[in-house]
Design a protein around this motif. Structure first.
Motif, PDB file in Angstrom:
ATOM      1  N   ARG A 101     -42.056  11.567  61.750  1.00 58.07           N
ATOM      2  CA  ARG A 101     -41.264  11.328  60.550  1.00 58.07           C
ATOM      3  C   ARG A 101     -41.335   9.898  60.036  1.00 58.07           C
ATOM      4  O   ARG A 101     -41.451   9.645  58.841  1.00 58.07           O
ATOM      5  CB  ARG A 101     -39.817  11.697  60.902  1.00 58.07           C
ATOM      6  N   GLY A 102     -41.190   8.937  60.939  1.00 62.98           N
ATOM      7  CA  GLY A 102     -41.328   7.537  60.522  1.00 62.98           C
ATOM      8  C   GLY A 102     -40.061   6.891  60.006  1.00 62.98           C
ATOM      9  O   GLY A 102     -40.134   5.904  59.260  1.00 62.98           O
ATOM     10  N   SER A 103     -38.884   7.376  60.414  1.00 62.90           N
ATOM     11  CA  SER A 103     -37.652   6.731  59.930  1.00 62.90           C
ATOM     12  C   SER A 103     -37.440   5.376  60.607  1.00 62.90           C
ATOM     13  O   SER A 103     -36.925   4.442  59.990  1.00 62.90           O
ATOM     14  CB  SER A 103     -36.440   7.639  60.121  1.00 62.90           C
ATOM     15  N   ASN A 104     -37.825   5.238  61.869  1.00 61.68           N
ATOM     16  CA  ASN A 104     -37.732   3.917  62.514  1.00 61.68           C
ATOM     17  C   ASN A 104     -38.714   2.943  61.873  1.00 61.68           C
ATOM     18  O   ASN A 104     -38.381   1.775  61.651  1.00 61.68           O
ATOM     19  CB  ASN A 104     -37.970   4.026  64.018  1.00 61.68           C
ATOM     20  N   GLY A 153     -41.464   6.356  67.583  1.00 61.15           N
ATOM     21  CA  GLY A 153     -41.637   7.806  67.583  1.00 61.15           C
ATOM     22  C   GLY A 153     -43.072   8.175  67.881  1.00 61.15           C
ATOM     23  O   GLY A 153     -43.603   9.142  67.345  1.00 61.15           O
ATOM     24  N   MET A 174     -45.420   9.800  70.384  1.00 60.23           N
ATOM     25  CA  MET A 174     -45.060  10.773  71.418  1.00 60.23           C
ATOM     26  C   MET A 174     -46.163  10.962  72.468  1.00 60.23           C
ATOM     27  O   MET A 174     -46.332  12.051  73.008  1.00 60.23           O
ATOM     28  CB  MET A 174     -44.683  12.106  70.756  1.00 60.23           C
ATOM     29  N   HIS A 194     -36.455   4.580  72.684  1.00 63.55           N
ATOM     30  CA  HIS A 194     -36.232   5.889  73.298  1.00 63.55           C
ATOM     31  C   HIS A 194     -34.794   6.323  73.022  1.00 63.55           C
ATOM     32  O   HIS A 194     -33.865   5.532  73.205  1.00 63.55           O
ATOM     33  CB  HIS A 194     -36.496   5.833  74.804  1.00 63.55           C
ATOM     34  N   PRO A 195     -34.596   7.581  72.617  1.00 60.20           N
ATOM     35  CA  PRO A 195     -33.248   8.008  72.206  1.00 60.20           C
ATOM     36  C   PRO A 195     -32.362   8.494  73.344  1.00 60.20           C
ATOM     37  O   PRO A 195     -31.803   9.585  73.279  1.00 60.20           O
ATOM     38  CB  PRO A 195     -33.551   9.129  71.202  1.00 60.20           C
ATOM     39  N   GLU A 216     -30.382   3.551  66.278  1.00 63.80           N
ATOM     40  CA  GLU A 216     -31.793   3.167  66.442  1.00 63.80           C
ATOM     41  C   GLU A 216     -32.242   2.269  65.295  1.00 63.80           C
ATOM     42  O   GLU A 216     -32.932   1.265  65.500  1.00 63.80           O
ATOM     43  CB  GLU A 216     -32.698   4.407  66.465  1.00 63.80           C
TER      44      GLU A 216
HETATM   45  C1  GAR Z   1     -36.691   8.720  67.352  1.00 64.07           C
HETATM   46  O1  GAR Z   1     -35.422   9.270  67.619  1.00 64.07           O
HETATM   47  C2  GAR Z   1     -37.237   8.036  68.588  1.00 64.07           C
HETATM   48  O2  GAR Z   1     -36.258   7.387  69.346  1.00 64.07           O
HETATM   49  C3  GAR Z   1     -37.813   9.203  69.329  1.00 64.07           C
HETATM   50  O3  GAR Z   1     -38.409  10.002  68.350  1.00 64.07           O
HETATM   51  C4  GAR Z   1     -37.716   9.829  67.112  1.00 64.07           C
HETATM   52  C5  GAR Z   1     -38.726   9.441  66.051  1.00 64.07           C
HETATM   53  O4  GAR Z   1     -38.124   9.413  64.785  1.00 64.07           O
HETATM   54  N1  GAR Z   1     -38.752   8.801  70.318  1.00 64.07           N
HETATM   55  C6  GAR Z   1     -38.957   9.467  71.456  1.00 64.07           C
HETATM   56  O5  GAR Z   1     -38.394  10.484  71.736  1.00 64.07           O
HETATM   57  C7  GAR Z   1     -39.988   8.835  72.384  1.00 64.07           C
HETATM   58  N2  GAR Z   1     -40.140   9.615  73.569  1.00 64.07           N
HETATM   59  P1  GAR Z   1     -38.812   8.650  63.571  1.00 64.07           P
HETATM   60  O6  GAR Z   1     -40.266   9.165  63.509  1.00 64.07           O
HETATM   61  O7  GAR Z   1     -38.050   9.082  62.381  1.00 64.07           O
HETATM   62  O8  GAR Z   1     -38.756   7.187  63.826  1.00 64.07           O
END
Ligand code: GAR
Length: 201
Positions: free
Chosen positions: A11-14, A88, A90, A109-110, A174
């Motif tokens: 998604r890329g919100s972080n 994010g 994975m 990490h969430p 986050e």
């Molecule tokens: C976030 O919640 C991140 O902490 C998690 O994936 C999501 C990505 O969201 N990361 C993990 O679970 C790593 N094992 P984003 O693509 O919107 O940033």
């Protein structure tokens, strides 16, 4: 200014929260490249529109993990990246990659590590029945979600939480914590002392 390379699978919100922090001057850096292991990642679309180089290093096109990671390292070196941000992303990185950017890779990490590492953190928290969760920013070492912790913040787990509602509560935190950790690093305020990361004032 410091040069960041961001690795994102989805998604890329972080990633967006980091872009926003750069825009308002809270992080003094530029993102030189965003790399995804998946061609369909929304993170790539986000940055392509902003004129930031968006590169797909498609895991499926490489026979081995080593070749895949070599391509990642090449791309990051080509853009002269000082700090690698996993947002994010994975996939678990091998010692080869970790050593190529020793103490220069951050992950978010969430959950409150060392509890609930790996994928599906929120599901694991709910299945276990934990009453607090949160998020962790840490340096990446050779293990899974095991490197020295930089920042953590907790959120409550509520009785009626689902994976989605808990994820949303954690995600809000986050988006504040990751830019903060990156800014501390770039201001040279983080000192790694064994497993402990000291924050200098
Ligand atoms: C976030 O919640 C991140 O902490 C998690 O994936 C999501 C990505 O969201 N990361 C993990 O679970 C790593 N094992 P984003 O693509 O919107 O940033």
């Amino acid at each position: 200014t410091a040069v960041l390379g961001v690795l994102a699978s989805g998604r890329g919100s972080n990633l967006q929260s980091i872009i926003d922090a750069i825009d308002i001057g809270r992080i003094k850096a530029e993102i030189a490249v965003v790399i995804s292991d998946k061609p369909e990642a929304n993170a790539l679309k986000r940055v392509a529109e902003l004129g930031i180089p968006a590169v797909c290093v498609d895991r499926k096109l490489y026979d081995t993990k080593e070749e895949f990671e070599k391509a990642l390292v090449e791309e990051l070196e080509k853009h002269r990246v000082d700090l690698v941000i996993l947002a994010g992303f994975m996939r678990i990185l091998s010692p080869y990659f970790v050593n190529a950017f020793k103490n220069k890779i951050m992950n978010i990490h969430p959950s409150l590590l060392p509890a609930f590492p790996g994928a599906h953190a929120h599901r694991s928290v709910l299945e276990y029945g934990a009453k607090v969760s949160g998020c962790t920013i840490h340096f990446v070492d050779e293990g899974m979600d095991s490197g020295p912790i930089i920042l953590q913040e907790s959120v409550p787990v509520l009785d009626d939480d689902t994976e989605e509602t808990l994820a949303a509560r954690v995600l809000k935190v986050e988006h504040v914590l990751y830019p903060k950790a990156i800014a501390l690093y770039l201001e040279d305020k983080l000192e790694i002392n064994g497993r402990r990361v000291m924050i200098k004032e």
